[in-house]
Write a protein that holds these residues in place. Sequence first.
Motif, PDB file in Angstrom:
ATOM      1  N   GLY B  35     -24.699 -53.335  -6.329  1.00  0.00           N
ATOM      2  CA  GLY B  35     -23.685 -53.800  -7.277  1.00  0.00           C
ATOM      3  C   GLY B  35     -22.628 -52.755  -7.555  1.00  0.00           C
ATOM      4  O   GLY B  35     -21.665 -53.023  -8.259  1.00  0.00           O
ATOM      5  N   GLY B  36     -22.827 -51.544  -7.017  1.00  0.00           N
ATOM      6  CA  GLY B  36     -21.881 -50.469  -7.290  1.00  0.00           C
ATOM      7  C   GLY B  36     -20.693 -50.519  -6.350  1.00  0.00           C
ATOM      8  O   GLY B  36     -20.354 -51.580  -5.814  1.00  0.00           O
ATOM      9  N   GLN B  67     -28.369 -49.289 -10.408  1.00  0.00           N
ATOM     10  CA  GLN B  67     -28.614 -47.931 -10.898  1.00  0.00           C
ATOM     11  C   GLN B  67     -29.460 -47.884 -12.163  1.00  0.00           C
ATOM     12  O   GLN B  67     -30.361 -47.058 -12.288  1.00  0.00           O
ATOM     13  CB  GLN B  67     -27.275 -47.219 -11.157  1.00  0.00           C
ATOM     14  N   THR B 250     -16.072 -48.747 -26.613  1.00  0.00           N
ATOM     15  CA  THR B 250     -15.972 -48.491 -25.172  1.00  0.00           C
ATOM     16  C   THR B 250     -14.549 -48.739 -24.667  1.00  0.00           C
ATOM     17  O   THR B 250     -14.031 -48.000 -23.831  1.00  0.00           O
ATOM     18  CB  THR B 250     -16.956 -49.403 -24.413  1.00  0.00           C
ATOM     19  N   ASP B 254     -12.027 -46.259 -22.618  1.00  0.00           N
ATOM     20  CA  ASP B 254     -11.491 -46.609 -21.291  1.00  0.00           C
ATOM     21  C   ASP B 254      -9.966 -46.556 -21.240  1.00  0.00           C
ATOM     22  O   ASP B 254      -9.389 -46.210 -20.216  1.00  0.00           O
ATOM     23  CB  ASP B 254     -11.958 -48.018 -20.881  1.00  0.00           C
ATOM     24  N   THR B 255      -9.330 -46.918 -22.347  1.00  0.00           N
ATOM     25  CA  THR B 255      -7.865 -47.039 -22.301  1.00  0.00           C
ATOM     26  C   THR B 255      -7.140 -46.016 -23.171  1.00  0.00           C
ATOM     27  O   THR B 255      -5.936 -45.853 -23.040  1.00  0.00           O
ATOM     28  CB  THR B 255      -7.448 -48.452 -22.784  1.00  0.00           C
ATOM     29  N   TRP B 270     -14.553 -38.713 -11.317  1.00  0.00           N
ATOM     30  CA  TRP B 270     -14.628 -40.100 -10.865  1.00  0.00           C
ATOM     31  C   TRP B 270     -13.598 -40.991 -11.567  1.00  0.00           C
ATOM     32  O   TRP B 270     -13.324 -42.076 -11.101  1.00  0.00           O
ATOM     33  CB  TRP B 270     -16.045 -40.646 -11.088  1.00  0.00           C
TER      34      TRP B 270
END
Lengths: 292, 421
Positions: B35-36, B67, B250, B254-255, B270
Amino acid sequence: MSSRTPETRATSLFMRYAILVLVALIFVFPLVFMLVSSLKPSLQLLSDTSSIRAFLPVGNISLDNYTASFARAPVALFIFNSIFITSVTVVLNLVICSMAGFSFAFLDWKGKDVMLSVVIATLIVPLETIAIPLLLVVNNLPWVGLHGIEWGWLNSYRVQIVPFLSDALTVFLFVQYFRDLPRDLIEAARIDGASWFQIYAKVIMPISGPVIATAAILRFLAMYNQYLWPLMVTQSEQYRPVMVGLQYFFQLNTDWGQVMAYLSMITVPVLAFYLALQRAFITSIASTGIKG
Amino acid sequence: MGRFAKLTGVLALTTALAGPALAATELSMWYHGAGGDSAERDTFARIIKEFNESQSNWEVKLQAFPQIAYNDAITAAAVAGKLPDIIDVDGPIMPNWAWSKYMQPLPIPEEKFAKFLPGTLGHWDGKLYSVGLWDAAVAMYARKSVLEENGIRIPTLDKPWTLEEFDAALVKLKDSGKFDYPLDLAMNDKGEWYPYAFSPFLQSFGGDIVDRSTYKTAEGALNGEAAVKFGNWWQSLFERKLAPGTSQDTGDHDTGFLEGKYALQWNGNWAALKPLDKFGDDMLFLPAPDFGHGPKIGAASWQLGISAASKHADGAAKFIEFATQDKYLAAFSNAIGLIPATAEAAQMTENYKDGGKLAVFYDLSAKQALVRPVTPGYVFAAKEFRKALSDIADGADVQDTLDAAADAITADIEKNSGYGH
């Protein structure tokens, strides 16, 4: 004689409906949020959470998350696996547990009460505490397959079905329901020469719709939501169910739009099953309420 | 005996003798990427295909797990005696799996990996157990224009910010009134991020999660003077509203940096490409501050090893040697953006070659990286550390919280008879 005027009755009715609508909205909102979010890109979804837009299909709406979900994981396979495992387990579980319940409720045999107590006592043992011993057991069970006798049940459907073919809660539900049925039914059937199995199959089970629906829904939910056990016993993707599949979507940078799309898809079978049995389920709950 | 019978007899004998020689032995391999990133899966698939085609003795078959579920699946398989030949393992977890006899030492001379970044090699009990094809690094995301506008010095690897400088920069950025918070630490991510990202702060203050000189206690390391100094500063970040706390959303993490809500962000390589795309030359990846005992960042990502249950360790080792060629290290880096394990491979990549967009992360990894405590007890200690930092951020008494964490970690080490140290 009531002193309430038509106006107060109308106000009372209005308030009652208002509260019911509010409660209904509280229950519906998570589903609406899930469905609406499944249509939005992840960044928009996250920024919308702080406003009413979270529940509205506005902005950049598309089915892209659904397409991406199928690309990320074999969604159809996971849903098939879960429906297959759950359906087979529920059907066999209902047969086995209803027979056990019938025996506890109607048959006379030595140690019946002690045995029922033992069965009910297993309710307090969570699966997590017996998972490892159970794993060791199923890992050493024989099976006759295409290649002759094989040892170990890991990576199969049967390892996800057989351990759950009976459970204390379902047996208890059947016992309770059967005990409240009129004994006259049994006695009349016995006088007519019916065997115990005939009474079980042709007299008792046909009038046990509500408890069957209740037990079916509870077992369906429990089986469909299985995570720990399938994770432990299915190393091959071929046999993984939806809840293990859900983990495919939680990555370093989780795409919440895809998570919502996947959740929407795997929720459909649960909703369909519940809607199909809801009348009987509500009847069962209602009849439980007036007993005693 | 007729001619036909003789011929069939010879054919049967030939087939019987040739059969085992022709059939490749299957090597099962598990990894955590179901799924990664599809690019990661595709790269693994390519390496496996090329390995299988390169020789006729071994055939690797890959099974991917999500994972989040991977470690539990490994544990269950170990209980059932069904571990595969080759596994991938998260660097800090490796000592636990080696100690638990899930893994065996690599039958490969360590000289073969002499040029690998230190964080990519997993040792336990003096032996090499695992090797990574990549490493990860954390940096302080910043925008040049923001720092210049606020008169803040841009730190370098040779001259990173000191505690005083860093703290003053945060206050200055807060006082500018242009940001919701001057620093985003990603406090919303309550998994391995806490020990990976924040224990280097503690280590730079002079403390640690456990006492690495003996690995038999956390007393003094996690609750000594240096650790308490770190804890007080850590708590003050949240009290002074210099960073969002444990209730951070979250979505904001993220933004937030991209939208200009946060001036600085402590984040990994990453996640580097998005801000690079957005801010271009204005984007900076700064080294960790030096809080007194040298600047530090975390190290060690996923690595390949051989399970203790494998009966084909020689074949598994052949595959690992094959997979750790520079061309594959570079292929992985190009595919998923992580730091290639060798300098030679780095030069073969788009982002990490000299002058590449992310080359700074290779230097950070080479100069500042410190692996998390190399002990089987890390799995337990990391949870206690995570809880302690979360509680302190939420306002708990620093000394009491660190004392409780140190006691719990030390008790766990004692309960496990020192974990083999």
